[in-house]
Design a protein around this motif. Structure first.
Motif, PDB file in Angstrom:
ATOM      1  N   LYS A 169       0.829  -1.214   0.000  1.00 55.50           N
ATOM      2  CA  LYS A 169       0.000   0.000   0.000  1.00 55.50           C
ATOM      3  C   LYS A 169       0.867   1.270   0.000  1.00 55.50           C
ATOM      4  O   LYS A 169       0.681   2.170  -0.810  1.00 55.50           O
ATOM      5  CB  LYS A 169      -0.924   0.005   1.239  1.00 55.50           C
ATOM      6  N   SER A 170       1.822   1.301   0.929  1.00 55.12           N
ATOM      7  CA  SER A 170       2.666   2.512   1.037  1.00 55.12           C
ATOM      8  C   SER A 170       3.506   2.697  -0.220  1.00 55.12           C
ATOM      9  O   SER A 170       3.712   3.823  -0.674  1.00 55.12           O
ATOM     10  CB  SER A 170       3.584   2.407   2.256  1.00 55.12           C
ATOM     11  N   CYS A 171       3.977   1.581  -0.793  1.00 52.68           N
ATOM     12  CA  CYS A 171       4.812   1.678  -2.006  1.00 52.68           C
ATOM     13  C   CYS A 171       4.016   2.201  -3.193  1.00 52.68           C
ATOM     14  O   CYS A 171       4.547   2.941  -4.020  1.00 52.68           O
ATOM     15  CB  CYS A 171       5.418   0.318  -2.350  1.00 52.68           C
ATOM     16  N   ALA A 195       7.258  -1.152   7.807  1.00 51.76           N
ATOM     17  CA  ALA A 195       5.828  -1.259   8.133  1.00 51.76           C
ATOM     18  C   ALA A 195       5.282   0.098   8.548  1.00 51.76           C
ATOM     19  O   ALA A 195       5.948   0.844   9.276  1.00 51.76           O
ATOM     20  CB  ALA A 195       5.640  -2.264   9.261  1.00 51.76           C
ATOM     21  N   THR A 196       4.106   0.411   8.074  1.00 53.31           N
ATOM     22  CA  THR A 196       3.440   1.641   8.517  1.00 53.31           C
ATOM     23  C   THR A 196       3.006   1.435   9.967  1.00 53.31           C
ATOM     24  O   THR A 196       2.440   0.396  10.306  1.00 53.31           O
ATOM     25  CB  THR A 196       2.206   1.917   7.619  1.00 53.31           C
ATOM     26  N   ILE A 197       3.302   2.425  10.784  1.00 50.69           N
ATOM     27  CA  ILE A 197       2.917   2.333  12.196  1.00 50.69           C
ATOM     28  C   ILE A 197       1.624   3.129  12.354  1.00 50.69           C
ATOM     29  O   ILE A 197       1.661   4.361  12.321  1.00 50.69           O
ATOM     30  CB  ILE A 197       4.024   2.903  13.121  1.00 50.69           C
ATOM     31  N   PHE A 249      -4.714   8.992   3.603  1.00 52.99           N
ATOM     32  CA  PHE A 249      -4.478   8.311   4.881  1.00 52.99           C
ATOM     33  C   PHE A 249      -4.061   6.876   4.569  1.00 52.99           C
ATOM     34  O   PHE A 249      -4.887   6.062   4.167  1.00 52.99           O
ATOM     35  CB  PHE A 249      -5.744   8.326   5.751  1.00 52.99           C
ATOM     36  N   ASP A 250      -2.780   6.627   4.718  1.00 50.44           N
ATOM     37  CA  ASP A 250      -2.226   5.307   4.395  1.00 50.44           C
ATOM     38  C   ASP A 250      -2.241   4.482   5.682  1.00 50.44           C
ATOM     39  O   ASP A 250      -1.535   4.782   6.640  1.00 50.44           O
ATOM     40  CB  ASP A 250      -0.793   5.498   3.859  1.00 50.44           C
ATOM     41  N   MET A 251      -3.076   3.446   5.689  1.00 52.11           N
ATOM     42  CA  MET A 251      -3.293   2.711   6.935  1.00 52.11           C
ATOM     43  C   MET A 251      -2.379   1.487   7.045  1.00 52.11           C
ATOM     44  O   MET A 251      -2.039   0.866   6.047  1.00 52.11           O
ATOM     45  CB  MET A 251      -4.743   2.246   7.006  1.00 52.11           C
TER      46      MET A 251
END
Ligand SMILES: Nc1nc2c(ncn2[C@@H]2O[C@H](COP(=O)(O)OP(=O)(O)OP(=O)(O)O)[C@@H](O)[C@H]2O)c(=O)[nH]1
Ligand SMILES: [Mg+2]
Length: 269
Positions: free
Chosen positions: A28-30, A46-48, A69-71
């Motif tokens: 997702k973040s990438c 990892a997204t915190i 909003f990247d969860m």
């Protein structure tokens, strides 16, 4: 006499919120980084909880301010995540095409979103893009399975690779256009045009014929089934998958497997 032509008033800038959903490590973040910063990070960070970012786009001469909003996908962060579902206009729902579990988890994510938002009409107004990411890796989920799942839910579907960048921009373009249309439409999401001319049942039958461990399983039968059962199961599947009638990809090979499975089972009965 001179006339002054009244100037068209530009439409006010839109502010929209999008969220990312899907299992941990699906990318997702990438995907977001690839779109916003045009780069790829190989190392898994990892997204915190939540990462927040803003992006501005112009669509049909309209400025759109996108709050992203990247969860985090990990279940540990559920308590942080659950507050961010409300007042959302768009979502990217991501799985990893090389990880079947992440595809099977899509139902869970839709359920989490729906139960956190609670209001059904709000849920129905969210434009969702289902993203099959990591197409540069060996796939465990066929494109048609992903498309079928997405279209059955009224969601857009894209495959992509955050690593190569393929498919990422196209997805965001469709997402933003869909959101703007929905806003102009008073919050009513446009129905998507489905591209499939075949059913979920056909895809499931093709997958089972391809992946089953033995011929009984191929025909959906218990070991020791009678001649009659074998013929009945064969006829049902033959009608479903006959290459003259079925346009589902893989029908032809599946049909051959079906014929072989019936022949070998009848020899055993
Ligand atoms: N080969 C390949 N690897 C990818 C791709 N996209 C992401 N990755 C890798 O997958 C791992 C996870 O990526 P992230 O974007 O951090 O995953 P995430 O979904 O945000 O994970 P959480 O924040 O934990 O929910 C990283 O090591 C990335 O480098 C891709 O398209 N191809
Ligand atoms: Mg992340």
């Amino acid at each position: 006499m001179s006339y002054s032509i009244p100037k068209m008033k530009p439409k006010p800038a839109l502010r929209v919120k999008i969220i990312s959903m899907g299992n941990a490590e699906v990318g997702k973040s990438c995907i977001i980084k690839r779109y916003c910063e045009k780069r790829f990070v190989n190392k898994y960070l990892a997204t915190i909880g939540i990462d927040y970012g803003v992006n501005k786009v112009t669509l049909k001469a309209r400025d759109v301010k996108v709050n992203i909003f990247d969860m985090a996908g990990h279940h540990l962060f559920y308590e942080v995540r659950n507050e961010f579902y409300k007042n959302t206009q768009g979502a990217i729902l991501v799985y990893d095409v090389s990880d079947r579990g992440s595809f099977e988890a899509l139902d869970y994510w839709v359920q989490e979103m729906s139960s956190e938002i609670a209001n059904k009409s709000e849920v129905d107004s969210i434009v969702v893009c289902v993203c099959g990411n990591k197409t540069d890796l060996r796939r465990r989920v066929e494109e048609t399975e992903g498309r079928l799942w997405a279209e059955a839910h009224g969601f857009y579907f894209f495959e992509m690779s955050a690593l190569t960048g393929e498919g990422v921009n196209e997805m965001f373009q469709v997402l933003f256009e869909g959101i703007v249309k929905t806003c102009d439409n008073g919050g009513r999401r446009e129905p998507i045009t489905t591209q499939l001319g075949y059913s979920k049942e056909q895809i499931e039958a093709i997958q089972r014929l391809k992946n089953a461990r033995n011929d009984y399983e191929r025909l959906g039968l218990m070991p020791g089934a009678s001649k009659d059962d074998v013929n009945k199961a064969y006829r049902r599947l033959a009608v479903l998958l006959h290459p003259d009638k079925s346009v589902a990809p893989g029908s032809e090979d599946a049909f051959k497997l079906l014929v072989l499975a019936r022949t070998s089972l009848l020899k055993r009965c």
